[in-house]
Design a protein around this motif. Structure first.
Motif, PDB file in Angstrom:
ATOM      1  N   VAL A  32       1.332  -1.617   0.629  1.00  0.00           N
ATOM      2  CA  VAL A  32       0.007   0.554   0.037  1.00  0.00           C
ATOM      3  C   VAL A  32       0.446   1.471  -0.023  1.00  0.00           C
ATOM      4  O   VAL A  32       0.303   2.452  -0.783  1.00  0.00           O
ATOM      5  CB  VAL A  32      -0.889   0.504   1.712  1.00  0.00           C
ATOM      6  N   SER A  33       1.583   0.963   0.940  1.00  0.00           N
ATOM      7  CA  SER A  33       2.616   2.369   1.188  1.00  0.00           C
ATOM      8  C   SER A  33       3.877   1.946   1.820  1.00  0.00           C
ATOM      9  O   SER A  33       3.931   1.263   2.408  1.00  0.00           O
ATOM     10  CB  SER A  33       1.970   3.407   1.502  1.00  0.00           C
ATOM     11  N   GLY A  34       4.984   3.215   1.655  1.00  0.00           N
ATOM     12  CA  GLY A  34       6.095   2.452   2.887  1.00  0.00           C
ATOM     13  C   GLY A  34       6.953   1.999   1.750  1.00  0.00           C
ATOM     14  O   GLY A  34       6.984   1.428   0.537  1.00  0.00           O
ATOM     15  N   THR A  35       7.953   1.189   2.212  1.00  0.00           N
ATOM     16  CA  THR A  35       8.585  -0.646   2.158  1.00  0.00           C
ATOM     17  C   THR A  35       8.196  -1.698   3.323  1.00  0.00           C
ATOM     18  O   THR A  35       8.009  -1.455   4.507  1.00  0.00           O
ATOM     19  CB  THR A  35       9.917  -0.416   2.935  1.00  0.00           C
ATOM     20  N   VAL A  36       8.055  -2.856   2.910  1.00  0.00           N
ATOM     21  CA  VAL A  36       7.369  -4.286   3.936  1.00  0.00           C
ATOM     22  C   VAL A  36       7.950  -4.987   2.988  1.00  0.00           C
ATOM     23  O   VAL A  36       8.589  -5.126   2.000  1.00  0.00           O
ATOM     24  CB  VAL A  36       5.889  -4.090   3.463  1.00  0.00           C
ATOM     25  N   THR A  37       8.694  -6.450   3.770  1.00  0.00           N
ATOM     26  CA  THR A  37       9.232  -7.030   3.837  1.00  0.00           C
ATOM     27  C   THR A  37       8.821  -8.128   3.889  1.00  0.00           C
ATOM     28  O   THR A  37       7.695  -7.946   4.799  1.00  0.00           O
ATOM     29  CB  THR A  37      10.676  -6.962   3.815  1.00  0.00           C
ATOM     30  N   TYR A  38       8.890  -9.485   3.277  1.00  0.00           N
ATOM     31  CA  TYR A  38       8.886 -10.965   3.677  1.00  0.00           C
ATOM     32  C   TYR A  38      10.141 -11.872   4.018  1.00  0.00           C
ATOM     33  O   TYR A  38      10.852 -11.199   2.904  1.00  0.00           O
ATOM     34  CB  TYR A  38       7.743 -11.036   2.812  1.00  0.00           C
ATOM     35  N   LEU A  47      22.820 -21.161   4.140  1.00  0.00           N
ATOM     36  CA  LEU A  47      22.710 -20.471   3.228  1.00  0.00           C
ATOM     37  C   LEU A  47      21.294 -19.544   4.149  1.00  0.00           C
ATOM     38  O   LEU A  47      19.566 -20.275   3.906  1.00  0.00           O
ATOM     39  CB  LEU A  47      22.458 -19.920   2.135  1.00  0.00           C
ATOM     40  N   ALA A  48      21.142 -18.411   5.263  1.00  0.00           N
ATOM     41  CA  ALA A  48      20.308 -18.059   6.033  1.00  0.00           C
ATOM     42  C   ALA A  48      19.308 -17.331   5.383  1.00  0.00           C
ATOM     43  O   ALA A  48      19.786 -16.432   3.970  1.00  0.00           O
ATOM     44  CB  ALA A  48      20.598 -16.576   6.980  1.00  0.00           C
ATOM     45  N   SER A  49      18.154 -17.298   5.132  1.00  0.00           N
ATOM     46  CA  SER A  49      16.846 -16.790   4.427  1.00  0.00           C
ATOM     47  C   SER A  49      17.276 -14.926   4.921  1.00  0.00           C
ATOM     48  O   SER A  49      17.586 -14.527   5.753  1.00  0.00           O
ATOM     49  CB  SER A  49      15.030 -16.841   5.112  1.00  0.00           C
ATOM     50  N   THR A  50      16.804 -14.283   3.670  1.00  0.00           N
ATOM     51  CA  THR A  50      16.944 -12.846   3.287  1.00  0.00           C
ATOM     52  C   THR A  50      16.083 -12.277   3.226  1.00  0.00           C
ATOM     53  O   THR A  50      14.833 -12.980   2.228  1.00  0.00           O
ATOM     54  CB  THR A  50      17.777 -12.264   2.637  1.00  0.00           C
ATOM     55  N   ALA A  51      15.630 -10.937   3.926  1.00  0.00           N
ATOM     56  CA  ALA A  51      14.031 -10.392   3.522  1.00  0.00           C
ATOM     57  C   ALA A  51      13.908  -9.942   1.364  1.00  0.00           C
ATOM     58  O   ALA A  51      15.238  -9.687   1.331  1.00  0.00           O
ATOM     59  CB  ALA A  51      14.081  -8.770   4.419  1.00  0.00           C
ATOM     60  N   ILE A  52      12.814  -9.748   1.239  1.00  0.00           N
ATOM     61  CA  ILE A  52      12.930  -9.892   0.165  1.00  0.00           C
ATOM     62  C   ILE A  52      11.445  -8.484   0.428  1.00  0.00           C
ATOM     63  O   ILE A  52      10.740  -8.175   1.174  1.00  0.00           O
ATOM     64  CB  ILE A  52      12.029 -10.842  -0.721  1.00  0.00           C
ATOM     65  N   ALA A  53      11.904  -7.387  -0.349  1.00  0.00           N
ATOM     66  CA  ALA A  53      11.325  -6.194  -0.322  1.00  0.00           C
ATOM     67  C   ALA A  53       9.996  -6.591  -1.098  1.00  0.00           C
ATOM     68  O   ALA A  53      10.248  -7.193  -2.250  1.00  0.00           O
ATOM     69  CB  ALA A  53      11.306  -5.299  -0.852  1.00  0.00           C
ATOM     70  N   LEU A  54       8.687  -5.902  -0.594  1.00  0.00           N
ATOM     71  CA  LEU A  54       7.696  -5.775  -1.933  1.00  0.00           C
ATOM     72  C   LEU A  54       7.525  -4.508  -2.644  1.00  0.00           C
ATOM     73  O   LEU A  54       7.708  -3.797  -2.414  1.00  0.00           O
ATOM     74  CB  LEU A  54       6.293  -5.781  -0.909  1.00  0.00           C
ATOM     75  N   ALA A  55       7.348  -5.433  -4.458  1.00  0.00           N
ATOM     76  CA  ALA A  55       7.771  -4.199  -4.901  1.00  0.00           C
ATOM     77  C   ALA A  55       6.138  -2.883  -5.023  1.00  0.00           C
ATOM     78  O   ALA A  55       4.982  -3.709  -5.283  1.00  0.00           O
ATOM     79  CB  ALA A  55       8.076  -4.272  -6.471  1.00  0.00           C
ATOM     80  N   SER A  56       5.883  -1.565  -5.658  1.00  0.00           N
ATOM     81  CA  SER A  56       4.733  -0.950  -6.275  1.00  0.00           C
ATOM     82  C   SER A  56       3.439  -2.327  -7.568  1.00  0.00           C
ATOM     83  O   SER A  56       4.886  -2.184  -8.129  1.00  0.00           O
ATOM     84  CB  SER A  56       4.866   0.307  -6.271  1.00  0.00           C
ATOM     85  N   VAL A  69       4.248 -21.581   8.063  1.00  0.00           N
ATOM     86  CA  VAL A  69       5.025 -21.273   9.032  1.00  0.00           C
ATOM     87  C   VAL A  69       6.466 -20.870   9.544  1.00  0.00           C
ATOM     88  O   VAL A  69       7.643 -21.222   8.231  1.00  0.00           O
ATOM     89  CB  VAL A  69       5.570 -22.913   9.862  1.00  0.00           C
ATOM     90  N   GLY A  70       6.792 -19.588  10.007  1.00  0.00           N
ATOM     91  CA  GLY A  70       8.385 -19.093  10.064  1.00  0.00           C
ATOM     92  C   GLY A  70       8.587 -17.949   8.782  1.00  0.00           C
ATOM     93  O   GLY A  70       8.907 -17.235   8.640  1.00  0.00           O
ATOM     94  N   LEU A  71       6.974 -17.423   8.147  1.00  0.00           N
ATOM     95  CA  LEU A  71       7.196 -16.174   7.527  1.00  0.00           C
ATOM     96  C   LEU A  71       6.882 -15.168   8.498  1.00  0.00           C
ATOM     97  O   LEU A  71       5.394 -15.100   8.829  1.00  0.00           O
ATOM     98  CB  LEU A  71       5.743 -16.533   6.212  1.00  0.00           C
ATOM     99  N   VAL A  72       8.103 -14.346   8.112  1.00  0.00           N
ATOM    100  CA  VAL A  72       7.597 -12.800   8.581  1.00  0.00           C
ATOM    101  C   VAL A  72       7.283 -12.089   7.657  1.00  0.00           C
ATOM    102  O   VAL A  72       8.203 -11.605   6.492  1.00  0.00           O
ATOM    103  CB  VAL A  72       9.055 -12.623   9.439  1.00  0.00           C
ATOM    104  N   ILE A  73       6.399 -10.921   8.124  1.00  0.00           N
ATOM    105  CA  ILE A  73       5.538 -10.482   7.031  1.00  0.00           C
ATOM    106  C   ILE A  73       5.786  -8.797   7.668  1.00  0.00           C
ATOM    107  O   ILE A  73       5.387  -8.483   9.228  1.00  0.00           O
ATOM    108  CB  ILE A  73       4.142 -10.029   6.662  1.00  0.00           C
ATOM    109  N   ASN A  74       7.086  -7.416   7.438  1.00  0.00           N
ATOM    110  CA  ASN A  74       7.030  -7.118   8.498  1.00  0.00           C
ATOM    111  C   ASN A  74       7.215  -5.063   7.466  1.00  0.00           C
ATOM    112  O   ASN A  74       7.513  -5.099   6.570  1.00  0.00           O
ATOM    113  CB  ASN A  74       8.510  -6.591   8.903  1.00  0.00           C
TER     114      ASN A  74
END
Length: 86
Positions: A32-38, A47-56, A69-74
């Motif tokens: 919707v706005s700003g920066t959001v990652t999952y 290799l550890a997981s890394t955050a991915i930014a949602l695109a407009s 299980v374990g999905l972080v939406i920030n």
């Protein structure tokens, strides 16, 4: 009583981690706005997981046969629309 298996929510300035007890099998996200990652928490080998930014204008849908299980939406720096189901 109706079988509730779909939910909607707009996250703004907060984050959520999907856990097995939530029973969520699919989630769709639209910025919707700003920066959001999952970010997942499952490593890929060493290799550890890394955050991915949602695109407009580029929604993302994640679906599993079982619970997610374990999905972080920030959305602490933005806002995201969610549609999720069991």
């Amino acid at each position: 009583m109706a079988n509730n298996n779909v939910g909607t929510r707009t996250l703004t300035s907060e984050s959520v981690t999907l856990t097995s007890d939530m029973g969520i099998r699919s989630v769709a996200m639209k910025l919707v706005s700003g920066t959001v990652t999952y970010e997942g928490t499952l490593p890929l080998g060493t290799l550890a997981s890394t955050a991915i930014a949602l695109a407009s204008n580029d929604p993302v849908c994640i679906t599993f046969d079982g619970s997610i299980v374990g999905l972080v939406i920030n959305a602490t720096l933005g806002s995201v629309q969610l549609i999720y189901g069991r």
